[in-house]
Design an enzyme around this catalytic site. Structure first.
Site, PDB file in Angstrom:
ATOM      1  N   ASP A 189     -10.022   5.789  -3.059  1.00  0.00           N
ATOM      2  CA  ASP A 189      -8.513   6.396  -3.601  1.00  0.00           C
ATOM      3  C   ASP A 189      -8.851   6.614  -4.825  1.00  0.00           C
ATOM      4  O   ASP A 189     -10.613   6.937  -5.143  1.00  0.00           O
ATOM      5  CB  ASP A 189      -7.856   5.016  -3.928  1.00  0.00           C
ATOM      6  CG  ASP A 189      -7.971   4.436  -5.006  1.00  0.00           C
ATOM      7  OD1 ASP A 189      -9.744   3.871  -4.737  1.00  0.00           O
ATOM      8  OD2 ASP A 189      -7.904   2.554  -5.422  1.00  0.00           O
ATOM      9  N   GLU A 226       0.866  -1.250  -0.096  1.00  0.00           N
ATOM     10  CA  GLU A 226      -0.184   0.010  -0.030  1.00  0.00           C
ATOM     11  C   GLU A 226       0.555   1.467  -0.011  1.00  0.00           C
ATOM     12  O   GLU A 226       0.539   2.050  -0.755  1.00  0.00           O
ATOM     13  CB  GLU A 226      -0.695  -0.178   1.524  1.00  0.00           C
ATOM     14  CG  GLU A 226      -1.908  -0.649   0.969  1.00  0.00           C
ATOM     15  CD  GLU A 226      -3.035  -1.049  -0.006  1.00  0.00           C
ATOM     16  OE1 GLU A 226      -2.592   0.840  -0.802  1.00  0.00           O
ATOM     17  OE2 GLU A 226      -3.430  -1.860   0.043  1.00  0.00           O
ATOM     18  N   TYR A 244      -6.973   7.179   3.292  1.00  0.00           N
ATOM     19  CA  TYR A 244      -6.522   5.545   2.832  1.00  0.00           C
ATOM     20  C   TYR A 244      -6.288   4.719   2.935  1.00  0.00           C
ATOM     21  O   TYR A 244      -6.736   3.636   3.166  1.00  0.00           O
ATOM     22  CB  TYR A 244      -6.089   6.315   1.366  1.00  0.00           C
ATOM     23  CG  TYR A 244      -5.677   5.539   0.462  1.00  0.00           C
ATOM     24  CD1 TYR A 244      -7.006   3.983  -0.132  1.00  0.00           C
ATOM     25  CD2 TYR A 244      -4.551   4.659  -0.011  1.00  0.00           C
ATOM     26  CE1 TYR A 244      -7.246   3.472  -0.251  1.00  0.00           C
ATOM     27  CE2 TYR A 244      -4.083   2.460  -0.040  1.00  0.00           C
ATOM     28  CZ  TYR A 244      -5.079   2.892  -0.557  1.00  0.00           C
ATOM     29  OH  TYR A 244      -5.820   1.270  -1.300  1.00  0.00           O
TER      30      TYR A 244
END
Length: 361
Positions: free
Chosen positions: A156, A55, A138
Site C-alpha cells: 500500500d 480493508e 492490495y
DNA sequence: AATACGGGGGT
DNA sequence: ACCCCAGTATT
C-alpha cells in the site's frame, strides 16, 4: 554477488524483520478490527469478514475516519450472511460520508457471491480473492496475510514509502513497483505474516510519515539507506499535481404537499454511484448550465450557493426550490428534517442542510 | 498507462 | 491551499 555478501544480506533481512516485529509487539495501534499481537501469538484468529470490511473501508480513507463507520457497520451486519440479506440502499446509507460509493455496491455484490458460491466462507488464496468485486491486489494480499496469517506481499502507500526509503529507491513509484515487490519478498515474516504487514502500516502511519518522519524513534533506522544518505525527504519521488477545474450546477429541492423532499437514485456508474439524492443538473465547467428542473413546479432560486471539493474538481451548486404536485412514482420521499442528512453524500448534505437551517421551507 | 472515483485530516 | 491516505475498475 559473492556468497559471503549474499549471506550477510540474508542475515540483515532477518534482523530487520525481527526488529520490526519487536517494535510492533510494544507499539501496535489498538484498532477495532485488529487482534493485538499478544493474542495473535496465542493463536487467536481473525474473522475474514471483519478484515475484509475494514480493508475496503480503508481504501483511500484514513484510519481515524474509518473506525466509527466500521463499528457501526459490524454492529448492523455482524456476519456476511446479514450483509447478504441487507438492502443495497441501506448499505449505501451506512456508507454515506465515506465516499467512493462504488465500494459499497461492490461490498454488497461480493457478499452475495461469497454466500452463494463459497458457502459464506472467504477463499484463502489470492487468485480467487482477486476475482471478487472490489478486491484488487492490495486487498487480496491483505486478507491472505492478516485474516489467514499466510505470507503475501502487501503493498500500500505506506509500504511503498517505507520500502523506497529503506533501499533508497529513487525511481517514480510507477516504475519502482517491481523492485519494491522483490525487496519485500526478502524481508517479510514467514512466521507472523499478518503482524508483519500490520507492523509496516503502523510504522508508516506513526514513524515513517510522508513528511517529518520520526527517524529517531524508528526500529529500522540502522537499515535505512535513505536516512543514512539523508535523502528521505525526496523519497518516494512525488508525482506532479493536476490543476483542479471548477464546475457549476443546480440542486433541485422538490417538496411535496406532504412536506416531503423528493429524492432519486443516481446511476450505478459515475459519481456518487447508486446513492439516493435530490436531483441535480449536469455540472458544467466554469459556467452554470441552463436550469432544467426535473418536475413541474414554481421553482425559486436561493441566493446562497454551496461549495464542495471532489478529488479532481471543485463544485458550486445553486439551490432551486419548489412545491411539487406531480412527480413520477419511482422517486423516494423523505421527511424534510435533519434526520435525513446522515444518509446523504456530503455534497448533498450541504445543500439540504442549507434549506433546513435557513427555515426556507 | 491514464483516468475516474469522496471525503476527511494534517500542515 | 495544498498534500496525504490500508486502492480498484475501466478504458
Amino acid at each position: 554477488m559473492n556468497k559471503v555478501i549474499q549471506k550477510a544480506a540474508k542475515v540483515n533481512h532477518s534482523k530487520l524483520c525481527t526488529s520490526l516485529l519487536k517494535w510492533y509487539d510494544k507499539e501496535a495501534r489498538k484498532l477495532p478490527w485488529r487482534i493485538p499481537p499478544e493474542l495473535t501469538k496465542k493463536g487467536i484468529k481473525n474473522d475474514p469478514y471483519k478484515i475484509w470490511i475494514s480493508e475496503i473501508m480503508l481504501q483511500q480513507t484514513g484510519v481515524k475516519t474509518v473506525q466509527t463507520y466500521y463499528i457501526n457497520f459490524i454492529k448492523k451486519w455482524p456476519k456476511i450472511q446479514n450483509l447478504n440479506e441487507a438492502d443495497e440502499n441501506d448499505v449505501l446509507k451506512e456508507w454515506s460520508g465515506l465516499g467512493y460509493y462504488r465500494r459499497a455496491l461492490n461490498l454488497k455484490k461480493c457478499a452475495e457471491i461469497i454466500c452463494e458460491n463459497y458457502n459464506g466462507k472467504f477463499p484463502n488464496n489470492e487468485n480467487e480473492l482477486l476475482n471478487l468485486p472490489g478486491i484488487g491486489s492490495y486487498t487480496a494480499a491483505a486478507i491472505i496475510s492478516i485474516a489467514f496469517d499466510k505470507p503475501a506481499i502487501v503493498i500500500d502507500g505506506n509500504i511503498q514509502r517505507i520500502t523506497s526509503r529503506l533501499y533508497e529507491i529513487k525511481e517514480d513509484l510507477k516504475k519502482s513497483k517491481s523492485k519494491i515487490y522483490e525487496k519485500l519478498e526478502k524481508i517479510i515474516s514467514k512466521e507472523r505474516p499478518g503482524d508483519f504487514a500490520q507492523a509496516l502500516m503502523d510504522l508508516g502511519s506513526t514513524i515513517c510519515k510522508p513528511v517529518n518522519p520520526k527517524c529517531n524513534s524508528c526500529p529500522l533506522l540502522k537499515y535505512c539507506l535513505a536516512h543514512k544518505n539523508n535523502t528521505y525527504k525526496f523519497i518516494p519521488l512525488k508525482t506532479k499535481k493536476l490543476n483542479k477545474v471548477i464546475k457549476k450546477g443546480y440542486l433541485y429541492i422538490g417538496i411535496t404537499t406532504e412536506e416531503k423532499i423528493i429524492l432519486i437514485k443516481r446511476p450505478k456508474k459515475g459519481l456518487l454511484s447508486g446513492t439516493i439524492c435530490p436531483p441535480s443538473s449536469d455540472w458544467k465547467q466554469n459556467e452554470f448550465p441552463t436550469p432544467k428542473p426535473p418536475f413541474k413546479g414554481d421553482w425559486k432560486i436561493l441566493n446562497e450557493s454551496i461549495f464542495h471539493s471532489f478529488t479532481h474538481f471543485d463544485l458550486e451548486l445553486k439551490i432551486m426550490i419548489s412545491k411539487i404536485n406531480e412527480y413520477p412514482n419511482d422517486v423516494y420521499l423523505e421527511p424534510l428534517n435533519s434526520s435525513i442528512l446522515k444518509s446523504l453524500p456530503t455534497v448533498m448534505k450541504k445543500g439540504v442542510a442549507l434549506v433546513i437551517d435557513n427555515h426556507i421551507i
